[in-house]
Write an enzyme that holds these catalytic residues in place. Structure first.
Site, mmCIF file in Angstrom:
data_model
loop_
_atom_site.group_PDB
_atom_site.id
_atom_site.type_symbol
_atom_site.label_atom_id
_atom_site.label_comp_id
_atom_site.label_asym_id
_atom_site.label_seq_id
_atom_site.Cartn_x
_atom_site.Cartn_y
_atom_site.Cartn_z
ATOM 1 N N HIS A 162 -28.776 6.216 19.234
ATOM 2 C CA HIS A 162 -29.515 5.937 17.894
ATOM 3 C C HIS A 162 -28.448 5.620 16.962
ATOM 4 O O HIS A 162 -27.511 6.042 16.328
ATOM 5 C CB HIS A 162 -29.995 7.333 17.584
ATOM 6 C CG HIS A 162 -30.687 7.212 16.175
ATOM 7 N ND1 HIS A 162 -31.668 8.238 16.131
ATOM 8 C CD2 HIS A 162 -31.002 6.293 15.327
ATOM 9 C CE1 HIS A 162 -32.480 7.965 14.887
ATOM 10 N NE2 HIS A 162 -31.780 6.952 14.524
ATOM 11 N N ALA A 170 -35.227 7.053 5.072
ATOM 12 C CA ALA A 170 -35.066 5.832 4.640
ATOM 13 C C ALA A 170 -36.108 4.680 5.041
ATOM 14 O O ALA A 170 -36.104 3.526 4.737
ATOM 15 C CB ALA A 170 -33.693 5.426 5.214
ATOM 16 N N HIS A 179 -32.414 12.946 15.215
ATOM 17 C CA HIS A 179 -31.550 13.828 14.319
ATOM 18 C C HIS A 179 -31.946 15.076 13.625
ATOM 19 O O HIS A 179 -32.533 15.096 12.702
ATOM 20 C CB HIS A 179 -31.285 12.772 13.127
ATOM 21 C CG HIS A 179 -32.247 11.949 12.552
ATOM 22 N ND1 HIS A 179 -33.419 12.436 12.108
ATOM 23 C CD2 HIS A 179 -32.337 10.510 12.401
ATOM 24 C CE1 HIS A 179 -34.187 11.521 11.367
ATOM 25 N NE2 HIS A 179 -33.513 10.460 11.592
ATOM 26 N N ASP A 223 -26.328 7.232 14.357
ATOM 27 C CA ASP A 223 -27.465 6.972 13.456
ATOM 28 C C ASP A 223 -26.685 5.836 12.146
ATOM 29 O O ASP A 223 -27.149 5.701 11.001
ATOM 30 C CB ASP A 223 -28.064 8.078 12.476
ATOM 31 C CG ASP A 223 -29.360 7.543 11.937
ATOM 32 O OD1 ASP A 223 -29.818 6.492 12.108
ATOM 33 O OD2 ASP A 223 -29.872 8.470 10.889
#
Length: 391
Positions: free
Chosen positions: A60, A141, A217, A275
Protein backbone atom coordinates in the site's frame (compact mmCIF):
# COMPACT_ATOMS: atom_id res chain seq x y z
CA UNK A 1 25.91 -16.83 -9.79
CA UNK A 2 26.24 -15.03 -6.47
CA UNK A 3 27.37 -16.30 -3.04
CA UNK A 4 26.58 -14.39 0.15
CA UNK A 5 28.86 -15.68 2.90
CA UNK A 6 28.76 -15.53 6.68
CA UNK A 7 25.65 -13.36 6.93
CA UNK A 8 23.08 -13.42 9.73
CA UNK A 9 20.46 -15.08 7.54
CA UNK A 10 16.84 -14.91 8.69
CA UNK A 11 15.20 -18.32 8.83
CA UNK A 12 11.44 -17.95 9.34
CA UNK A 13 11.40 -20.82 11.85
CA UNK A 14 14.77 -20.50 13.63
CA UNK A 15 15.49 -16.77 13.50
CA UNK A 16 18.92 -15.40 12.60
CA UNK A 17 21.71 -17.92 12.00
CA UNK A 18 25.15 -17.50 10.44
CA UNK A 19 24.77 -19.05 7.01
CA UNK A 20 25.88 -18.83 3.41
CA UNK A 21 23.35 -18.27 0.65
CA UNK A 22 23.90 -19.27 -2.99
CA UNK A 23 21.99 -17.63 -5.84
CA UNK A 24 21.73 -18.76 -9.45
CA UNK A 25 19.40 -17.73 -12.28
CA UNK A 26 17.50 -15.39 -9.99
CA UNK A 27 16.71 -18.06 -7.39
CA UNK A 28 18.08 -19.08 -4.02
CA UNK A 29 19.47 -22.54 -4.72
CA UNK A 30 21.16 -23.33 -1.41
CA UNK A 31 21.36 -22.10 2.16
CA UNK A 32 23.92 -23.67 4.47
CA UNK A 33 27.28 -23.46 6.18
CA UNK A 34 30.61 -23.04 4.41
CA UNK A 35 29.27 -23.33 0.87
CA UNK A 36 32.07 -23.56 -1.66
CA UNK A 37 31.67 -22.73 -5.34
CA UNK A 38 34.14 -23.71 -8.06
CA UNK A 39 32.80 -21.43 -10.83
CA UNK A 40 35.25 -18.61 -11.44
CA UNK A 41 32.52 -16.10 -12.39
CA UNK A 42 30.69 -16.43 -9.07
CA UNK A 43 30.43 -13.12 -7.21
CA UNK A 44 31.28 -13.63 -3.54
CA UNK A 45 29.91 -11.19 -0.99
CA UNK A 46 31.18 -11.30 2.59
CA UNK A 47 28.21 -10.35 4.81
CA UNK A 48 29.76 -11.18 8.17
CA UNK A 49 28.07 -9.07 10.85
CA UNK A 50 25.20 -8.05 8.54
CA UNK A 51 21.57 -9.11 8.58
CA UNK A 52 20.45 -10.95 5.44
CA UNK A 53 16.66 -10.74 5.23
CA UNK A 54 13.90 -11.18 2.66
CA UNK A 55 13.22 -8.05 0.65
CA UNK A 56 10.34 -5.93 1.88
CA UNK A 57 6.96 -5.92 0.13
CA UNK A 58 4.94 -2.71 0.38
CA UNK A 59 1.36 -3.51 -0.58
CA UNK A 60 0.00 0.00 0.00
CA UNK A 61 1.90 3.01 -1.30
CA UNK A 62 0.97 5.96 -3.52
CA UNK A 63 4.39 7.25 -4.46
CA UNK A 64 7.73 8.57 -3.23
CA UNK A 65 10.76 10.56 -4.35
CA UNK A 66 8.56 13.23 -5.96
CA UNK A 67 6.63 10.67 -8.03
CA UNK A 68 2.85 10.25 -7.74
CA UNK A 69 1.59 6.88 -8.99
CA UNK A 70 -1.64 8.50 -10.25
CA UNK A 71 0.37 10.71 -12.62
CA UNK A 72 3.48 8.60 -13.29
CA UNK A 73 4.44 7.32 -16.74
CA UNK A 74 6.54 4.14 -17.11
CA UNK A 75 9.83 6.06 -16.93
CA UNK A 76 8.80 7.70 -13.67
CA UNK A 77 7.65 4.37 -12.28
CA UNK A 78 11.13 3.05 -13.03
CA UNK A 79 12.62 5.93 -11.01
CA UNK A 80 10.22 5.12 -8.19
CA UNK A 81 11.20 1.44 -8.29
CA UNK A 82 14.88 2.33 -7.89
CA UNK A 83 14.14 4.59 -4.93
CA UNK A 84 12.14 1.82 -3.26
CA UNK A 85 14.98 -0.64 -3.82
CA UNK A 86 17.31 1.75 -1.96
CA UNK A 87 15.00 1.29 1.04
CA UNK A 88 15.05 -2.52 0.89
CA UNK A 89 11.76 -2.92 -0.99
CA UNK A 90 11.85 -5.62 -3.64
CA UNK A 91 8.15 -5.74 -4.60
CA UNK A 92 5.20 -3.38 -4.19
CA UNK A 93 1.58 -2.87 -5.13
CA UNK A 94 1.12 0.37 -7.02
CA UNK A 95 -1.84 1.96 -5.25
CA UNK A 96 -4.49 3.74 -7.30
CA UNK A 97 -6.74 6.06 -5.29
CA UNK A 98 -10.06 7.83 -5.77
CA UNK A 99 -9.96 10.17 -8.75
CA UNK A 100 -11.82 10.79 -12.00
CA UNK A 101 -12.41 7.64 -14.05
CA UNK A 102 -10.11 9.01 -16.77
CA UNK A 103 -7.28 9.57 -14.29
CA UNK A 104 -7.77 6.14 -12.70
CA UNK A 105 -7.67 4.48 -16.11
CA UNK A 106 -4.56 6.50 -17.04
CA UNK A 107 -2.79 5.21 -13.93
CA UNK A 108 -3.95 1.62 -14.47
CA UNK A 109 -2.70 1.71 -18.06
CA UNK A 110 0.75 3.01 -17.11
CA UNK A 111 1.11 0.46 -14.33
CA UNK A 112 0.10 -2.35 -16.69
CA UNK A 113 2.66 -1.23 -19.29
CA UNK A 114 5.36 -1.01 -16.62
CA UNK A 115 4.59 -4.50 -15.38
CA UNK A 116 4.81 -5.87 -18.91
CA UNK A 117 8.12 -4.10 -19.60
CA UNK A 118 9.61 -4.79 -16.19
CA UNK A 119 11.29 -2.26 -13.94
CA UNK A 120 14.95 -1.86 -13.03
CA UNK A 121 14.27 -1.68 -9.30
CA UNK A 122 11.50 -3.03 -7.07
CA UNK A 123 8.99 -5.07 -9.05
CA UNK A 124 5.31 -4.17 -9.29
CA UNK A 125 3.51 -7.24 -7.95
CA UNK A 126 0.10 -5.83 -8.89
CA UNK A 127 -2.29 -3.01 -8.17
CA UNK A 128 -4.02 -1.91 -4.99
CA UNK A 129 -7.33 -0.16 -5.75
CA UNK A 130 -8.10 2.11 -2.80
CA UNK A 131 -11.46 3.59 -3.72
CA UNK A 132 -13.44 5.03 -5.39
CA UNK A 133 -16.13 2.89 -3.69
CA UNK A 134 -15.78 4.23 -0.16
CA UNK A 135 -17.87 6.01 2.49
CA UNK A 136 -17.72 9.78 1.89
CA UNK A 137 -17.78 10.46 5.65
CA UNK A 138 -14.55 8.48 6.09
CA UNK A 139 -12.81 9.52 2.88
CA UNK A 140 -9.64 10.86 4.50
CA UNK A 141 -7.48 12.22 1.66
CA UNK A 142 -9.80 10.95 -1.09
CA UNK A 143 -11.58 13.69 -3.09
CA UNK A 144 -15.30 13.76 -2.30
CA UNK A 145 -16.35 14.63 -5.85
CA UNK A 146 -14.89 11.42 -7.29
CA UNK A 147 -16.30 8.90 -4.80
CA UNK A 148 -18.66 6.48 -6.60
CA UNK A 149 -21.35 4.02 -5.68
CA UNK A 150 -20.31 0.41 -6.37
CA UNK A 151 -21.01 -0.54 -9.96
CA UNK A 152 -20.00 -3.90 -11.45
CA UNK A 153 -19.53 -2.38 -14.89
CA UNK A 154 -17.10 0.25 -13.60
CA UNK A 155 -15.16 -2.32 -11.58
CA UNK A 156 -14.92 -4.73 -14.51
CA UNK A 157 -13.69 -1.88 -16.68
CA UNK A 158 -10.92 -1.13 -14.19
CA UNK A 159 -9.98 -4.81 -14.08
CA UNK A 160 -9.70 -4.95 -17.88
CA UNK A 161 -7.71 -1.71 -18.06
CA UNK A 162 -5.29 -3.06 -15.45
CA UNK A 163 -4.61 -6.20 -17.44
CA UNK A 164 -6.25 -8.22 -14.65
CA UNK A 165 -3.54 -7.08 -12.23
CA UNK A 166 -5.68 -5.77 -9.36
CA UNK A 167 -4.73 -7.69 -6.24
CA UNK A 168 -6.35 -5.66 -3.44
CA UNK A 169 -9.48 -3.51 -3.51
CA UNK A 170 -10.53 -1.30 -0.61
CA UNK A 171 -14.28 -0.73 -0.35
CA UNK A 172 -16.63 0.26 2.46
CA UNK A 173 -18.53 -2.96 3.29
CA UNK A 174 -21.71 -1.07 4.22
CA UNK A 175 -22.29 0.34 0.72
CA UNK A 176 -25.46 -0.81 -1.03
CA UNK A 177 -24.90 -3.59 -3.54
CA UNK A 178 -21.31 -4.37 -2.57
CA UNK A 179 -22.03 -7.98 -1.53
CA UNK A 180 -23.62 -8.77 -4.91
CA UNK A 181 -20.69 -7.24 -6.77
CA UNK A 182 -18.17 -9.20 -4.71
CA UNK A 183 -20.03 -12.42 -5.52
CA UNK A 184 -19.83 -11.52 -9.20
CA UNK A 185 -16.08 -11.06 -8.88
CA UNK A 186 -15.34 -14.29 -7.02
CA UNK A 187 -13.55 -15.64 -10.07
CA UNK A 188 -11.09 -12.74 -9.94
CA UNK A 189 -7.90 -12.91 -7.87
CA UNK A 190 -8.86 -9.87 -5.79
CA UNK A 191 -8.68 -9.63 -2.01
CA UNK A 192 -11.41 -7.29 -0.74
CA UNK A 193 -10.31 -4.97 2.04
CA UNK A 194 -12.51 -3.10 4.50
CA UNK A 195 -11.54 0.53 4.80
CA UNK A 196 -12.66 4.15 4.57
CA UNK A 197 -15.78 2.85 6.24
CA UNK A 198 -18.38 3.80 8.83
CA UNK A 199 -19.58 0.23 9.37
CA UNK A 200 -20.41 -0.81 12.93
CA UNK A 201 -19.00 -3.78 14.86
CA UNK A 202 -21.75 -6.28 13.98
CA UNK A 203 -21.73 -5.32 10.32
CA UNK A 204 -17.95 -5.65 10.17
CA UNK A 205 -18.05 -9.08 11.81
CA UNK A 206 -20.58 -10.19 9.18
CA UNK A 207 -18.36 -8.81 6.41
CA UNK A 208 -15.41 -10.78 7.76
CA UNK A 209 -17.49 -13.96 7.79
CA UNK A 210 -18.21 -13.45 4.11
CA UNK A 211 -15.80 -11.89 1.64
CA UNK A 212 -13.54 -9.44 3.49
CA UNK A 213 -10.14 -10.76 4.63
CA UNK A 214 -8.06 -7.63 5.12
CA UNK A 215 -8.36 -4.18 6.72
CA UNK A 216 -6.84 -1.07 5.18
CA UNK A 217 -4.61 1.06 7.49
CA UNK A 218 -6.25 0.01 10.74
CA UNK A 219 -7.68 2.85 12.87
CA UNK A 220 -7.28 5.40 10.08
CA UNK A 221 -10.40 6.53 8.16
CA UNK A 222 -12.82 4.15 9.92
CA UNK A 223 -14.99 3.73 13.00
CA UNK A 224 -12.62 3.41 15.95
CA UNK A 225 -13.04 1.69 19.29
CA UNK A 226 -15.45 3.01 21.91
CA UNK A 227 -16.24 0.84 24.92
CA UNK A 228 -19.88 0.60 23.83
CA UNK A 229 -19.27 0.83 20.06
CA UNK A 230 -16.21 -1.23 19.06
CA UNK A 231 -16.57 -0.30 15.38
CA UNK A 232 -14.62 -1.67 12.44
CA UNK A 233 -11.33 -1.39 14.32
CA UNK A 234 -12.67 -3.45 17.21
CA UNK A 235 -14.10 -6.08 14.87
CA UNK A 236 -10.75 -6.37 13.08
CA UNK A 237 -8.92 -6.97 16.36
CA UNK A 238 -11.55 -9.55 17.35
CA UNK A 239 -11.38 -11.55 14.08
CA UNK A 240 -8.56 -14.09 13.88
CA UNK A 241 -8.81 -14.74 10.15
CA UNK A 242 -8.37 -11.10 9.17
CA UNK A 243 -5.06 -9.37 8.46
CA UNK A 244 -4.61 -5.68 9.20
CA UNK A 245 -2.35 -2.94 7.91
CA UNK A 246 -0.38 -0.57 10.14
CA UNK A 247 1.37 2.63 9.08
CA UNK A 248 4.33 2.57 11.53
CA UNK A 249 5.37 6.21 11.20
CA UNK A 250 4.23 6.89 14.81
CA UNK A 251 2.07 9.70 13.41
CA UNK A 252 -0.94 7.87 11.98
CA UNK A 253 -1.17 5.48 14.94
CA UNK A 254 0.24 5.99 18.44
CA UNK A 255 3.00 3.58 19.41
CA UNK A 256 0.97 2.20 22.32
CA UNK A 257 -1.89 1.39 19.94
CA UNK A 258 0.52 -0.36 17.56
CA UNK A 259 1.68 -2.52 20.47
CA UNK A 260 -1.95 -3.30 21.32
CA UNK A 261 -2.68 -4.25 17.70
CA UNK A 262 0.24 -6.68 17.54
CA UNK A 263 -0.71 -8.21 20.90
CA UNK A 264 -4.26 -8.79 19.65
CA UNK A 265 -3.41 -9.95 16.14
CA UNK A 266 0.05 -11.44 16.80
CA UNK A 267 2.91 -10.76 14.37
CA UNK A 268 1.35 -13.34 12.02
CA UNK A 269 -1.60 -11.15 11.02
CA UNK A 270 -0.14 -7.64 10.85
CA UNK A 271 1.15 -6.11 7.62
CA UNK A 272 3.41 -3.06 7.70
CA UNK A 273 2.71 -0.54 4.95
CA UNK A 274 3.98 2.94 4.22
CA UNK A 275 0.89 4.51 2.58
CA UNK A 276 3.56 6.89 1.29
CA UNK A 277 2.89 9.74 -1.08
CA UNK A 278 5.23 11.53 -3.47
CA UNK A 279 6.67 13.54 -0.57
CA UNK A 280 8.43 10.48 0.87
CA UNK A 281 12.18 10.99 0.70
CA UNK A 282 11.80 14.68 -0.20
CA UNK A 283 11.98 16.47 3.16
CA UNK A 284 9.74 19.26 4.41
CA UNK A 285 7.87 21.51 2.00
CA UNK A 286 4.61 21.99 0.11
CA UNK A 287 3.09 19.96 -2.73
CA UNK A 288 -0.16 19.08 -4.44
CA UNK A 289 -1.81 15.72 -3.78
CA UNK A 290 -5.31 14.37 -4.41
CA UNK A 291 -6.45 17.76 -5.66
CA UNK A 292 -5.36 19.62 -2.53
CA UNK A 293 -2.44 21.51 -1.06
CA UNK A 294 -0.26 19.64 1.44
CA UNK A 295 2.36 20.86 3.88
CA UNK A 296 5.04 18.44 5.03
CA UNK A 297 6.66 19.28 8.35
CA UNK A 298 8.67 16.95 10.59
CA UNK A 299 7.57 13.98 8.49
CA UNK A 300 3.81 14.66 8.73
CA UNK A 301 1.97 15.38 5.47
CA UNK A 302 -1.16 17.42 6.20
CA UNK A 303 -3.84 19.08 4.08
CA UNK A 304 -4.76 22.68 4.80
CA UNK A 305 -7.85 21.39 6.69
CA UNK A 306 -5.63 19.37 9.06
CA UNK A 307 -6.37 15.92 7.54
CA UNK A 308 -3.39 13.58 7.22
CA UNK A 309 -2.56 12.88 3.57
CA UNK A 310 -0.77 9.56 3.53
CA UNK A 311 2.74 9.38 4.92
CA UNK A 312 6.34 10.28 4.10
CA UNK A 313 7.52 6.95 5.53
CA UNK A 314 9.87 4.48 3.89
CA UNK A 315 9.67 0.80 4.76
CA UNK A 316 13.09 0.61 6.37
CA UNK A 317 12.22 3.60 8.57
CA UNK A 318 8.99 1.86 9.58
CA UNK A 319 10.91 -1.27 10.53
CA UNK A 320 13.40 0.82 12.45
CA UNK A 321 10.52 2.46 14.35
CA UNK A 322 9.06 -0.94 15.22
CA UNK A 323 12.38 -2.21 16.57
CA UNK A 324 14.12 0.80 18.07
CA UNK A 325 11.15 2.88 19.24
CA UNK A 326 8.57 0.22 20.12
CA UNK A 327 10.80 -2.68 21.14
CA UNK A 328 9.65 -5.36 18.70
CA UNK A 329 12.03 -8.13 17.71
CA UNK A 330 13.67 -7.53 14.34
CA UNK A 331 12.49 -10.98 13.23
CA UNK A 332 8.88 -10.00 13.83
CA UNK A 333 9.21 -6.61 12.16
CA UNK A 334 10.71 -8.24 9.07
CA UNK A 335 7.92 -10.82 9.04
CA UNK A 336 5.33 -8.04 9.04
CA UNK A 337 7.13 -6.34 6.13
CA UNK A 338 7.92 -9.41 4.01
CA UNK A 339 6.23 -12.72 4.78
CA UNK A 340 2.82 -11.40 5.78
CA UNK A 341 2.30 -9.12 2.76
CA UNK A 342 3.54 -11.90 0.46
CA UNK A 343 0.91 -14.21 1.90
CA UNK A 344 -1.79 -11.55 1.67
CA UNK A 345 -1.27 -11.03 -2.07
CA UNK A 346 -0.66 -14.73 -2.74
CA UNK A 347 3.00 -14.63 -3.79
CA UNK A 348 4.47 -16.44 -0.79
CA UNK A 349 5.25 -19.46 -2.96
CA UNK A 350 8.10 -17.43 -4.46
CA UNK A 351 8.64 -14.32 -2.31
CA UNK A 352 8.52 -13.13 1.29
CA UNK A 353 11.09 -15.44 2.92
CA UNK A 354 14.57 -16.80 2.33
CA UNK A 355 14.21 -20.41 1.20
CA UNK A 356 15.69 -22.65 -1.43
CA UNK A 357 13.76 -22.41 -4.69
CA UNK A 358 12.36 -18.95 -4.00
CA UNK A 359 13.21 -15.73 -5.83
CA UNK A 360 16.44 -14.18 -4.60
CA UNK A 361 14.80 -11.01 -3.29
CA UNK A 362 17.11 -9.95 -0.47
CA UNK A 363 17.92 -6.93 1.67
CA UNK A 364 21.22 -6.75 3.55
CA UNK A 365 21.16 -4.50 6.63
CA UNK A 366 23.84 -3.31 8.98
CA UNK A 367 23.44 -3.42 12.76
CA UNK A 368 21.92 0.06 12.74
CA UNK A 369 19.27 -1.21 10.30
CA UNK A 370 20.52 0.75 7.33
CA UNK A 371 19.99 -0.85 3.92
CA UNK A 372 23.43 -1.67 2.51
CA UNK A 373 22.42 -3.78 -0.47
CA UNK A 374 19.22 -4.84 -2.21
CA UNK A 375 19.14 -7.85 -4.51
CA UNK A 376 16.08 -8.48 -6.68
CA UNK A 377 15.71 -11.80 -8.47
CA UNK A 378 19.45 -12.31 -8.09
CA UNK A 379 20.50 -8.90 -9.42
CA UNK A 380 22.02 -6.20 -7.22
CA UNK A 381 19.90 -3.10 -7.86
CA UNK A 382 21.09 -1.05 -4.89
CA UNK A 383 23.60 0.36 -4.80
CA UNK A 384 23.93 0.75 -8.56
CA UNK A 385 27.71 1.06 -8.47
CA UNK A 386 30.42 -1.40 -7.32
CA UNK A 387 30.12 -1.67 -3.57
CA UNK A 388 31.74 -3.69 -0.84
CA UNK A 389 30.03 -4.29 2.47
CA UNK A 390 32.00 -2.77 5.31
CA UNK A 391 31.44 -2.38 9.04
Amino acid sequence: MKLIKNGLVLDREKGFETRDLLIDSGKIIRIGKEIEVLEKDCEVLDAEGFYVVPGFIDIHMHGAAGIDIMKADPDQLTELSLFLASKGVTSFLATVMTDSRDNIEYALENIRISMERGLMGAKIAGINMEGPFINPKYRGAHPLEHILKPDAGIINGFIRKSGNNIRLMTVAPELDGIEEIIRELEKETIVFCAGHSGIDFDGAKDAFKNSFRHVTHLFNAMTGIHHREPGLAGAALDSDGVTVEIIPDLIHVHGAVIQMIVKCKTPDRVVLITDSISAAGMGDGKLQFAGGSITVKDGAAVFDNGVLAGSTLTMIDGIRNMVKELGFRLEDAIKMASENPAKRINVFDRKGSLAEGKDADIAILDKKLNVCRTIIEGVTVYPTFPYRLSR
